[in-house]
Scaffold this active site. Structure first.
Site, PDB file in Angstrom:
ATOM      1  N   ASP A 152      -9.359   2.898   8.331  1.00 47.14           N
ATOM      2  CA  ASP A 152      -9.260   4.115   7.500  1.00 47.14           C
ATOM      3  C   ASP A 152     -10.157   5.222   8.051  1.00 47.14           C
ATOM      4  O   ASP A 152      -9.707   6.346   8.298  1.00 47.14           O
ATOM      5  CB  ASP A 152      -9.707   3.825   6.054  1.00 47.14           C
ATOM      6  CG  ASP A 152      -8.716   2.929   5.312  1.00 47.14           C
ATOM      7  OD1 ASP A 152      -7.538   2.879   5.729  1.00 47.14           O
ATOM      8  OD2 ASP A 152      -9.123   2.297   4.313  1.00 47.14           O
TER       9      ASP A 152
ATOM     10  N   GLU B   8       0.851  -1.179   0.000  1.00 47.15           N
ATOM     11  CA  GLU B   8       0.000   0.000   0.000  1.00 47.15           C
ATOM     12  C   GLU B   8       0.888   1.230   0.000  1.00 47.15           C
ATOM     13  O   GLU B   8       1.927   1.258   0.657  1.00 47.15           O
ATOM     14  CB  GLU B   8      -0.911   0.023   1.248  1.00 47.15           C
ATOM     15  CG  GLU B   8      -2.128  -0.869   1.099  1.00 47.15           C
ATOM     16  CD  GLU B   8      -3.271  -0.530   2.069  1.00 47.15           C
ATOM     17  OE1 GLU B   8      -3.203   0.505   2.752  1.00 47.15           O
ATOM     18  OE2 GLU B   8      -4.222  -1.318   2.119  1.00 47.15           O
TER      19      GLU B   8
HETATM   20 ZN   LIG Z   1      -7.489   1.593   3.415  1.00 47.11          ZN
END
Ligand SMILES: [Zn+2]
Lengths: 344, 165
Positions: free
Chosen positions: B111, B34
């Site tokens: 998140d 990521e």
């Molecule tokens: Zn995420």
């Protein structure tokens, strides 16, 4: 919108390239005159072995002229062995070619033959033809002297026109291509500043080549580590460096200055030779004025006012003034706190 | 996910082309980790428009795996402070971006919790913040304000060629 984006627009407006459609007719005329010169020189027994553009077209620093008079500067090269002993002979022949083409008053100047082209309804331009002879070691000698120069004042003077072009176009001298581009933009800005702020016969003494050499040698890049380009700061610091570098005060009472800018290649002579203190004092005062004008711009907060000042005091109508302020965006006390963002 | 489904505030987002280019570089279409960074840009005075002028890129001091990230490098803040002062206090911290290894990304609990945290720390400065998840095929944009998290309709996001500066 930022001041830098206004500078970029200005740069685009004033830039002129040899390939530009606007000067197509001039390019064609230049080619056909060159054909006539080649025919003439061949007839005289010293054929043209090479010709090359000099000056700002080749360094990509030509700007749109304010008075719509375009400049063309073409070096004519003949063979060393075939060149006449008296350099003025070749210059007279070249003048004859220009006369035969109905140029008004082509002139033999010390470093070149020059002519003006005016015709109603057509673009006017100015031609400079320096003549060189080249020997087997690729050394160039410039035909120096006026029509009635004494034998002492006329000579084939060793010179390095191609070395000068290479020196001005030497990308490696700069820390990055962005820096190189900024240097070239500064030359264009300074030429337009000269054309706008200095007029008449005085303007003609501020040679472009002198400006270009000073700007390269004194260049103060202004590009930050994350790539922010700032031409107004580069301009300010470069002009400061120039002021400190080339001027000597020769008269403290009347504030007279001498300027000396040597060619970086052969014959290493002073570009402003013989104009020393008239050009020097003029230059010095104009640079001072430019610096204080840029200071005023930097002190101003409004983008519109900054641009108006640059337009009025430095560069003229081609400097763009935006119709909206930069302040349609908010200003903040702080930039914000990045608190170890994370996610998955 | 805990995104608010009531009407999002009438705000449009202008994204510089160079920012989109960066997203495309880090898109997780293979087996990359990521990626993440912060969004920098301006708010219009009437708060009708947010312009993203710059996105920072992951740095070796950031923690990154295939399915998670944590921004730890101080390089992001250095760039932010620099752009803030250069822009006359206009360019600020707008939010974050990160990638997901899915075609059409959805935020995880982790998140959205972090977005609310980022906003709560900055809410005395900004009326809203922006977050984007860069998927393989589409990106999803979120706005966070006092009323919660809103998905931004993709037709409110404009990509524009960067001004030549
Ligand atoms: Zn995420």
């Amino acid at each position: 919108m930022s001041l830098q984006s206004q500078f970029m627009k200005f740069n685009e407006t004033i830039s002129l390239s040899w390939q530009d459609e606007k000067i197509k007719s001039i390019r064609e005329k230049n080619d056909s005159i060159l054909d006539d010169i080649k025919a003439k020189f061949k007839e005289e027994g010293y054929p043209v072995i090479d010709s090359f553009k000099q000056g700002s077209y080749i360094t990509n620093t030509t700007i749109e002229p304010l008075e719509k008079e375009y400049d063309i500067d073409v070096g004519i090269v003949i063979d060393y062995e075939k060149a006449p002993e008296n350099p003025i002979d070749t210059k007279k022949k070249l003048r004859d070619v220009l006369l035969a083409r109905n140029f008004k008053e082509p002139k033999i100047k010390k470093p070149c033959v020059t002519a003006q082209y005016f015709k109603a309804g057509e673009k006017s331009f100015h031609l400079d033809y320096p003549i060189y002879k080249k020997d087997q070691f690729n050394t160039y000698y410039l035909a120096v002297g006026k029509e009635h120069s004494s034998s002492d004042d006329r000579k084939w003077e060793e010179s390095d026109p191609k070395g000068l072009i290479e020196w001005l176009n030497d990308n490696d001298y700069f820390s990055s291509n962005e820096a190189y581009q900024q240097y070239k933009r500064l030359i264009r800005y300074m030429k337009r500043w000269r054309d706008y702020c200095i007029t008449g016969t005085e303007r003609k003494k501020i040679y472009s080549i002198g400006l270009a050499i000073m700007i390269k040698e004194s260049f103060a890049m202004s590009i930050s580590n994350d790539g922010d380009i700032n031409d107004v700061t580069a301009l300010l610091n470069t002009v400061k460096n120039i002021k400190n570098r080339y001027f000597t005060c020769v008269d403290y009472i009347n504030n007279k200055y001498d300027v000396k800018v040597n060619l970086p290649v052969k014959p290493y002579r002073d570009v402003f030779d013989k104009h020393g203190s008239t050009v020097g004092t003029l230059f010095y005062n104009k640079f001072d004025k430019l610096l204080s004008n840029i200071d005023a711009v930097n002190k101003e907060d409004s983008l519109i006012k900054k641009c108006e000042l640059l337009k009025k005091n430095c560069f003229g109508d081609d400097f763009p003034v935006p119709d909206k302020e930069n302040n349609d965006t908010k200003t903040f006390k702080e930039a914000g706190y990045i608190s170890s963002p994370q996610g998955a | 996910m805990s995104a608010n489904n009531s009407t999002a505030p009438p705000i449009s987002v202008l994204v510089y082309g160079s920012v989109i280019d960066k997203f495309n570089i880090y898109k997780q279409d293979y087996k990359q980790n990521e990626s993440c960074g912060i969004l920098i840009g301006t708010h219009s005075i009437d708060e009708s428009k947010i312009t993203i002028t710059f996105a920072t890129e992951p740095d070796c001091n950031d923690k990154r795996s295939r399915f998670s990230f944590k921004i730890k490098s101080n390089k992001h803040n250095k760039i932010l402070q620099n752009r803030f002062s250069k822009s006359g206090n206009r360019e600020v911290y707008l939010g974050t971006w990160h990638t997901h290894p899915e075609d059409h990304p959805n935020p995880s609990k982790c998140d959205t919790d972090d977005w609310l945290k980022q906003y709560s720390i900055n809410r005395n400065l900004f009326e809203s913040m922006l977050f984007v998840i860069v998927g393989i095929k589409t990106n999803k944009w979120f706005l966070v304000n006092d009323n919660g998290i809103f998905i931004l309709d993709s037709n409110l996001i404009y990509h524009e060629k960067e001004e030549r500066v």
